[in-house]
Design a protein around this motif. Structure first.
Motif, short mmCIF file in Angstrom:
data_model
loop_
_atom_site.label_atom_id
_atom_site.label_comp_id
_atom_site.label_asym_id
_atom_site.label_seq_id
_atom_site.Cartn_x
_atom_site.Cartn_y
_atom_site.Cartn_z
N UNK A 277 -2.17 6.84 5.14
CA UNK A 277 -0.83 6.92 4.47
C UNK A 277 0.32 6.79 5.32
N UNK A 278 1.13 5.94 5.34
CA UNK A 278 2.37 5.96 6.35
C UNK A 278 3.63 5.37 5.85
N UNK A 279 4.04 4.70 6.68
CA UNK A 279 5.40 3.75 6.41
C UNK A 279 4.94 2.69 5.56
N UNK B 129 -2.12 0.32 -5.98
CA UNK B 129 -3.01 -0.62 -4.99
C UNK B 129 -3.66 -0.27 -4.18
N UNK B 130 -3.24 0.74 -3.29
CA UNK B 130 -4.10 1.00 -2.26
C UNK B 130 -5.35 2.08 -2.91
N UNK C 288 5.06 8.78 -4.57
CA UNK C 288 3.89 9.66 -4.88
C UNK C 288 3.56 10.65 -3.67
N UNK C 289 3.27 11.74 -4.02
CA UNK C 289 3.00 12.85 -2.73
C UNK C 289 2.42 12.31 -1.60
N UNK D 272 0.97 -1.21 0.04
CA UNK D 272 0.09 0.03 0.08
C UNK D 272 0.81 1.22 -0.08
N UNK D 273 2.29 1.15 -0.15
CA UNK D 273 3.11 2.35 0.07
C UNK D 273 3.75 2.60 -1.09
#
Length: 461
Positions: free
Chosen positions: A346-348, A292-293, A285-286, A280-281
């Protein structure tokens, strides 16, 4: 109990479970399963019965479609008199074996079961397995956790009946979100809940005061298999036991009072590759969100309206899905936006995920998890792009027609039954049976006279 614990491996295989039973002084065990409501039902069986049950066992099919107070929900095949209400085969799941902490040492083993053979098509736990198998075919392993909100009362089963369910006394007054004063004052209850979870192998991430009188929340730790809905269903059952053993009551109703916020069963979900790598990361991307996410969110927007009945399974569930009480009213999504149904986080690489805020605490966790993740996988498989993210208060924005949810229990039942995607992913047998069970509940309540009707019409009409 410590000697028993030392001899039973965690998540035992069938061979290991048989060896444990053979070497123990076990007298009785509890075999249990989750019904359509997500209620855990079960019974004591003798050691000899348990040993034979590891080979073959059955439960009445009607027990799948009883509401919590055993109101029969008319469902062909499962609960109609023409079939004679027969038993149907179940399979014991050895890896679910665990110990009930307050039971006598020789009577404290608990094992979950699931309906098997042809009746697996009707089983909530098998719907979770169907989702898992679909994810694996696409090359993914779903990763999920659940949050459960509930309210604790200084009441008993007898007192709420005597009061006619009015003027109930929550265990704490006022709104006290994250209050350490409340937490430490109730530390005995908190400790009992945490000890119960440890004994029952319910992995807890957090437990805290929520925003309301007597309001609490527990979060189940992330997992990649059926242990997550197992733990969620077990907590809902055994938290009630802890409460009643302390002269209290706990409710997981979606909304128990007009003056209280709804009680949610939020789901956090992400995907991994079959090798365990998160997907998911995307640091390029900004917003940090991978394609996929985004597609997972797009699939949720496309199908959560069809699947709402899995997330809001009771007539009471729709009293929660109203503006202004931290429950969503459409399939809008936003980044870190708690007014939306889909909160992107969004995160790590390991922490990027979505939170689906649609399910109530009353949802069957096997079905709500299966519904949310199946919808997301549909988006990934078909590369569905989501709408623009919602910025600001979603309650104050115009609802797009494509994001509109069924407005009532009746509408949600009709939409689920008519959904080609629900039938594709969960099978005709389950869709018909589940829709029939909800339709019966709806029709039963349609004929009931409510307190509000009496207040409004009794004297002056």
């Amino acid at each position: 109990m410590e000697d028993l614990l030392a001899n039973l491996p965690q998540n035992p295989t069938l061979t290991e479970l048989r060896a444990f039973i053979s070497e123990s002084d076990l007298e009785f065990a509890t075999i249990a399963f989750a019904d359509y409501q997500g209620t855990i039902r079960g019974k004591y069986v003798s050691r000899a019965k348990l040993e034979s049950a590891l080979e073959a066992m059955s439960f009445p099919a009607i027990s799948l479609v009883l509401d919590p107070t055993d109101a029969i929900l008319a469902v062909p095949v499962l609960a109609d008199s023409s079939s004679g209400y027969p038993d149907r085969p179940v399979r014991l799941v050895p890896e679910t074996a665990r110990f009930i902490p307050w039971a006598e040492p020789r009577r404290n083993l608990l094992i979950l079961a699931e309906f098997a053979e042809d009746f697996a098509d009707y089983c909530p736990r098998n719907m979770f397995h169907r989702m898992q198998r679909h994810a694996e075919r696409l090359g993914f392993r779903p990763c999920a956790s659940s949050e459960l909100e509930f309210t604790m009362f200084d009441e008993t089963p007898q007192s709420i009946i005597a009061k006619g369910y009015h003027n109930l006394q929550p265990s704490t007054p006022n709104r006290t979100y994250y209050s350490l004063v409340r937490q430490e004052t109730q530390s005995s209850l908190y400790n009992q809940l945490m000890d119960m979870c440890a004994a029952l192998r319910i992995p807890v991430d957090s437990l805290h005061e929520e925003m309301g009188e007597g309001f609490m929340e527990l979060a189940i730790r992330y997992g990649t298999d059926a242990s997550v809905p197992d733990a969620t269903a077990l907590f809902r059952t055994f938290a009630k036991v802890v409460a009643q053993r302390n002269g209290k009551l706990a409710t997981f109703m979606a909304r128990w009072s007009n003056n209280a916020d709804g009680q949610s069963g939020h789901i956090h979900a992400s995907l991994q590759t079959l090798a365990g790598e998160p997907v998911f990361h995307d640091p390029s991307r900004p917003d940090g969100m991978s394609e996929t996410m985004r597609h997972f969110i797009g699939g949720m927007q496309a199908l959560l309206g069809d699947f709402l009945l899995l997330l809001a399974p009771n007539i009471n569930s729709y009293k929660r899905l109203v503006p202004g009480i931290f429950a969503p009213i459409s399939t809008a999504w936003g980044i870190e936006n708690r007014t939306c149904a889909i909160r992107a986080i969004p995160g790590s690489p390991g922490s990027s995920r979505i939170e689906c805020r649609l399910p109530g605490a009353d949802a069957n966790p096997y079905l709500s998890l299966a519904g949310v993740i199946t919808a997301g996988l549909h988006g990934v498989e078909h590369r569905i792009e989501p709408s623009a993210p919602c910025e600001g208060n979603a309650y104050e924005m115009e609802i797009l027609e494509s994001q509109r949810l069924p407005a009532s229990f009746d509408a949600a039942i009709t939409r689920f039954r008519g959904s080609e995607m629900a039938r594709h992913y969960f099978g005709d047998a389950f869709v018909e049976a589940y829709a029939d069970s909800r339709r019966t509940q709806y029709e039963q309540f349609q004929a009931m006279v409510t307190d509000r009707e009496l207040e409004r019409f009794f004297e002056l009409v």
